[in-house]
Design an enzyme around this catalytic site. Structure first.
Site, PDB file in Angstrom:
ATOM      1  N   LYS A  23      17.163 -23.492 -31.159  1.00  0.00           N
ATOM      2  CA  LYS A  23      16.054 -24.444 -31.265  1.00  0.00           C
ATOM      3  C   LYS A  23      15.345 -24.287 -32.606  1.00  0.00           C
ATOM      4  CE  LYS A  23      11.330 -24.535 -29.505  1.00  0.00           C
ATOM      5  NZ  LYS A  23      10.824 -23.841 -30.665  1.00  0.00           N
ATOM      6  N   ASN A  24      15.079 -23.031 -32.991  1.00  0.00           N
ATOM      7  CA  ASN A  24      14.288 -22.815 -34.206  1.00  0.00           C
ATOM      8  C   ASN A  24      15.084 -23.064 -35.479  1.00  0.00           C
ATOM      9  OD1 ASN A  24      12.129 -22.289 -32.646  1.00  0.00           O
ATOM     10  ND2 ASN A  24      12.076 -20.074 -33.006  1.00  0.00           N
ATOM     11  N   ARG A  93       5.140 -28.113 -32.727  1.00  0.00           N
ATOM     12  CA  ARG A  93       4.787 -27.462 -33.988  1.00  0.00           C
ATOM     13  C   ARG A  93       5.809 -27.658 -35.097  1.00  0.00           C
ATOM     14  NH1 ARG A  93       0.035 -25.540 -35.661  1.00  0.00           N
ATOM     15  NH2 ARG A  93       1.199 -24.737 -37.418  1.00  0.00           N
ATOM     16  N   ASP A 117      -2.237 -24.263 -30.195  1.00  0.00           N
ATOM     17  CA  ASP A 117      -1.022 -23.623 -29.709  1.00  0.00           C
ATOM     18  C   ASP A 117      -1.406 -22.469 -28.807  1.00  0.00           C
ATOM     19  OD1 ASP A 117       1.495 -22.128 -29.666  1.00  0.00           O
ATOM     20  OD2 ASP A 117       2.056 -23.560 -31.230  1.00  0.00           O
ATOM     21  N   ASP A 305       9.231 -13.678 -30.038  1.00  0.00           N
ATOM     22  CA  ASP A 305       9.651 -14.610 -28.989  1.00  0.00           C
ATOM     23  C   ASP A 305      10.313 -13.909 -27.809  1.00  0.00           C
ATOM     24  OD1 ASP A 305       8.633 -16.666 -30.445  1.00  0.00           O
ATOM     25  OD2 ASP A 305      10.548 -17.508 -31.078  1.00  0.00           O
ATOM     26  N   VAL A 327       2.543 -10.391 -34.473  1.00  0.00           N
ATOM     27  CA  VAL A 327       2.800 -11.692 -35.112  1.00  0.00           C
ATOM     28  C   VAL A 327       1.843 -12.781 -34.613  1.00  0.00           C
ATOM     29  CG1 VAL A 327       4.543 -13.438 -35.659  1.00  0.00           C
ATOM     30  CG2 VAL A 327       5.213 -11.029 -35.479  1.00  0.00           C
TER      31      VAL A 327
END
Ligand code: UD1
Length: 418
Positions: A23-24, A93, A117, A305, A327
């Site tokens: 996805k990223n 985003r 977010d 993540d 992060v």
């Protein structure tokens, strides 16, 4: 229609699962297609909602986008519109990835800010200051970032923090700039390497991707290409944690084990047996996992993540784990849901201390973002009775066919309407 998952805990997960494209990565690659007139073809694209959402953004900028299973074709016109409005970008985003390509191709770019977010504040200051170093002016106007530049010029840029998004926007702007850009303290994530590989195949001249210092020699123009998206390391890592937590045995294909080096090493410390292959790995756990400490860091550190998966595993591990989030500051909201499942955890600033319990206790829990949602499903797998995970539209954004894959591996999970 809102949906929820009913996760009946207690199953051991076993079998083979294939992960699709990251996805990223895919969303940034789709945005990068704006850089070249003509048709760019992306293969191994995940079938998740963000792909059609990015299609809508690109269509709003003048592209034609065709999604056919895992193949996405983007036809970019000679002139793209510089204006990505709020209606298109507000839902995700990653839409901000069009900023770099638009500044490179248009003298003015206008990209609405996607807004809040659940995982923490996500400012764009490093994106803006990088583009300013390249000769653009930027400011926030009526909820959008506006960047103007007659011509971008290569520059030496040092990031305060190796931000993934800022690294991407600076590279996609610098590829068409005059002269050489050096980017120091760049993000080293595999998705950055994937983007640079595609850009180089389009005619860009980028070296150093995957290291902290990336050099971009600007070229006159880029041409379209065909590119295969790398496998989704976060989905693959989620399966690895599911195997370890349920004392199961899962073989994952479609993702490079080197992209998950630290996550797999942590599972090994927990007692798992790990085998790695060219494009996959196997995780077997024959005992209750042992507690291990974690701290999230930019790649090659432990990925933020996967932090919810690490917390879910620690919640049932033997011993005490300390997990440090470096992060995204708001990611520990997920811990409150874990407490409702009977986890023994204390949050102190950006640390959480967890004492593992034998089994979690099923109840209703709410997903706040993609990864927290997946972490709650994993927790439900090791809870007694049926855990109801609400707001699963978050999970659907990152995990194609999650329920189907879970059930194929032996879980008992149902998707039902609220
Ligand atoms: C990407 C990933 C996300 C992942 C994250 C870190 C996508 C779509 N999302 O997000 O899943 O968790 O990388 O691996 O690819 N920051 C600033 N100023 C900036 C930019 C970032 O302060 O201009 C801060 C952020 O607030 C955050 C940290 O830097 O605290 C990391 O952000 P960044 O690496 O930019 O993550 P994203 O690209 O947003």
């Amino acid at each position: 229609m809102k949906e929820r998952f009913l996760v009946n805990g207690g199953s051991r997960l076993e079998g083979l699962v294939r992960v699709g494209g990251a996805k990223n990565s895919v969303l940034k690659l789709m945005a990068a297609a704006l850089l070249a007139e003509g048709t760019t073809t992306l293969r191994n694209c995940p079938e998740i909602l963000d792909v059609p959402l990015m299609r809508d953004v690109l269509v709003g900028l003048g592209c034609d986008v065709d999604i056919d299973g895992d193949v996405v074709r983007i036809s970019t016109p000679a002139e793209v519109s510089p204006h990505a409005d709020f209606e298109a970008v507000r839902q995700f985003r990653a839409s901000v990835a069009v900023l770099g390509p638009l500044v490179a191709r248009c003298t003015e770019a206008y990209v609405a800010l996607p807004g809040g977010d659940a995982i923490g504040s996500r400012p764009l200051d490093m994106h803006q200051s990088g583009l300013e170093k390249l000769g653009a002016t930027t400011h926030i106007e009526h909820g959008a970032v506006v960047a103007r530049a007659d011509k971008l010029r290569g520059a030496d840029i040092k990031l305060d923090f190796p931000s993934v998004g800022a690294t991407e926007n600076i590279i996609t702007a610098a590829v068409l700039a005059d002269g050489r850009t050096t980017l120091d303290n760049a993000a080293r994530e595999p998705e950055i390497v994937d983007l640079c590989n595609m850009l180089n195949a389009m005619g860009a001249q980028i070296t150093g991707a995957g290291t902290s210092c990336i050099t971009v020699d600007g070229v006159e123009q880029l041409h379209p290409t065909e590119h295969t998206v790398i496998g989704d390391r976060i989905v693959a890592g989620t399966w690895a944690y599911a195997a370890a937590m349920t004392q199961g045995d899962i073989t994952v294909t479609g993702a490079a084990p080197g992209h998950l080096h630290l996550a797999l090493a942590k599972l090994k410390l927990s007692g798992a047996e790990i085998e790695t292959y060219d494009n996959g790995f196997r995780v077997q756990m024959r005992q209750r996992p042992k507690a291990v400490d974690y701290q999230t860091l930019p790649f090659p550190g432990f990925p933020t993540d996967l932090q919810p998966m690490a917390i879910a595993l620690s919640a049932v591990a033997d011993g005490v784990s300390v997990i440090t989030e470096n992060v995204f500051e708001a990611r520990f909201r997920f811990v409150d849901e874990m407490l409702r499942l009977g986890a023994e955890a204390n949050v102190d600033g950006h640390h959480v201390m967890i004492r593992g319990v034998g089994t979690l206790s099923s109840t209703d829990v709410w997903s706040s973002d993609i990864r927290a949602g997946a972490g709650l499903v994993l927790a439900g797998l090791v809870a007694d009775g049926v855990t109801t995970v609400h707001e699963v539209h978050h999970i659907d954004r990152g995990y194609p066919e999650f329920v189907e894959n879970l059930n194929r591996l032996g879980a008992d999970v149902k998707r039902v309407n609220e």
